[in-house]
Write an enzyme that holds these catalytic residues in place. Structure first.
Site, PDB file in Angstrom:
ATOM      1  N   ARG A  19       0.833  -1.217   0.000  1.00  0.00           N
ATOM      2  CA  ARG A  19       0.000   0.000   0.000  1.00  0.00           C
ATOM      3  C   ARG A  19       0.859   1.255   0.000  1.00  0.00           C
ATOM      4  NH1 ARG A  19      -3.090  -0.055   4.980  1.00  0.00           N
ATOM      5  NH2 ARG A  19      -1.379  -1.346   5.664  1.00  0.00           N
ATOM      6  N   ASN A  37      -6.335  -2.604   2.335  1.00  0.00           N
ATOM      7  CA  ASN A  37      -6.327  -4.052   2.491  1.00  0.00           C
ATOM      8  C   ASN A  37      -7.756  -4.563   2.580  1.00  0.00           C
ATOM      9  OD1 ASN A  37      -3.537  -4.352   2.541  1.00  0.00           O
ATOM     10  ND2 ASN A  37      -3.408  -4.339   4.769  1.00  0.00           N
TER      11      ASN A  37
END
EC number: 3.6.1.7
Length: 89
Positions: A19, A37
């Site tokens: 990320r 996520n």
């Protein structure tokens, strides 16, 4: 032309800095969006901005610099919302 795309990235992409990698790529190109996520192990990436910049970040999602082992990206184009900023969750 402004583009907004949602990319669902599968593979080994959680717990490996993925990320933050996406955030850096998007930030370098001035894109808005998010990297989140998902409970099933995928990462949802939302990108919005100039089409060429969105395309470049999409290419990077599975490129050699991407952490972990991303193996599949499912794309959905959406109408741009005029979003700003980039978040990770």
């Amino acid at each position: 032309m402004t583009r907004r795309v949602v990319a669902l990235v599968a593979g080994d992409v959680q717990g490996v800095g993925y990320r933050w990698f996406v955030r850096g790529q998007a930030g370098d190109r001035g894109l808005a969006g998010s990297a989140t996520n998902l409970p099933d192990g995928r990462v949802e990436v939302v990108l919005e901005g100039p089409d060429d910049d969105v395309h470049a970040v999409l290419d990077a999602l599975t490129g050699p610099a991407a952490p972990g082992a991303p193996r599949d990206v499912a794309l959905t184009d959406e109408d741009p919302l005029g979003a700003s900023g980039f978040t990770t969750a």
